[in-house]
Enzyme design. Structure first.
Site, PDB file in Angstrom:
ATOM      1  N   CYS A 183      -0.549  15.208  -5.778  1.00 53.87           N
ATOM      2  CA  CYS A 183      -1.050  14.503  -6.962  1.00 53.87           C
ATOM      3  C   CYS A 183      -2.199  13.575  -6.586  1.00 53.87           C
ATOM      4  O   CYS A 183      -2.151  12.907  -5.560  1.00 53.87           O
ATOM      5  CB  CYS A 183       0.095  13.687  -7.571  1.00 53.87           C
TER       6      CYS A 183
ATOM      7  N   CYS B  31       2.243  17.163  -6.922  1.00 50.62           N
ATOM      8  CA  CYS B  31       1.708  17.352  -8.273  1.00 50.62           C
ATOM      9  C   CYS B  31       2.742  18.049  -9.158  1.00 50.62           C
ATOM     10  O   CYS B  31       3.391  19.001  -8.731  1.00 50.62           O
ATOM     11  CB  CYS B  31       0.435  18.205  -8.209  1.00 50.62           C
TER      12      CYS B  31
ATOM     13  N   LYS C 266       0.857  -1.183   0.000  1.00 54.30           N
ATOM     14  CA  LYS C 266       0.000   0.000   0.000  1.00 54.30           C
ATOM     15  C   LYS C 266       0.892   1.232   0.000  1.00 54.30           C
ATOM     16  O   LYS C 266       1.854   1.300   0.745  1.00 54.30           O
ATOM     17  CB  LYS C 266      -0.883   0.013   1.244  1.00 54.30           C
TER      18      LYS C 266
ATOM     19  N   CYS D   5      -3.694  11.933  -9.561  1.00 55.05           N
ATOM     20  CA  CYS D   5      -3.839  11.119 -10.775  1.00 55.05           C
ATOM     21  C   CYS D   5      -2.829   9.975 -10.829  1.00 55.05           C
ATOM     22  O   CYS D   5      -2.918   9.117 -11.684  1.00 55.05           O
ATOM     23  CB  CYS D   5      -3.701  11.980 -12.033  1.00 55.05           C
TER      24      CYS D   5
ATOM     25  N   HIS E 202      -1.639  15.566 -14.513  1.00 57.76           N
ATOM     26  CA  HIS E 202      -3.072  15.299 -14.661  1.00 57.76           C
ATOM     27  C   HIS E 202      -3.640  15.939 -15.928  1.00 57.76           C
ATOM     28  O   HIS E 202      -4.603  15.429 -16.494  1.00 57.76           O
ATOM     29  CB  HIS E 202      -3.852  15.770 -13.429  1.00 57.76           C
TER      30      HIS E 202
END
Length: 106
Positions: A70, A81, A53, A72, A85
């Site tokens: 982020c 990020c 995980k 995406c 995306h």
């Protein structure tokens, strides 16, 4: 002449039947491979795949004035990020964007 006409009609009917059958088979195969397999597409394609995980924790005090994360799973700076995306959304029709956390101004 009648038997020649009947032969052409039966050949045409056979060709239409084969075409319809091939089209139906193609549609069924497309449905099976696109969504009918029962396997959901993965979100995380390549980040930390050796971990069971992927988890990140941050202390609020360490965030500074603003942090952009982020959502995406395509960022080269994950968990931060990098704007990946935008390309993901253009390619897939998705509408995902980053998680932006900022301090409330006093």
């Amino acid at each position: 002449m009648h038997s020649k006409y009947c032969s052409s009609v039966s050949e045409l009917a056979a060709a239409i039947g084969v075409t319809a059958g091939a089209t139906a088979a193609g549609i069924l195969l497309l449905q099976y491979f696109s969504k009918g397999s029962g396997v959901k597409p993965k979100v995380n394609l390549d980040l930390q795949k050796d971990n069971p995980k992927v988890v990140h924790a941050f202390d609020i005090e360490d965030l500074g004035d603003k942090a952009v994360y982020c959502r995406c799973w395509r960022s080269k700076k994950f968990p931060y990020c990098d704007g990946a995306h935008a390309k993901h959304n253009q390619e897939t029709g998705d509408n995902v964007g980053p998680l932006i956390m900022k301090r409330k101004e006093a």
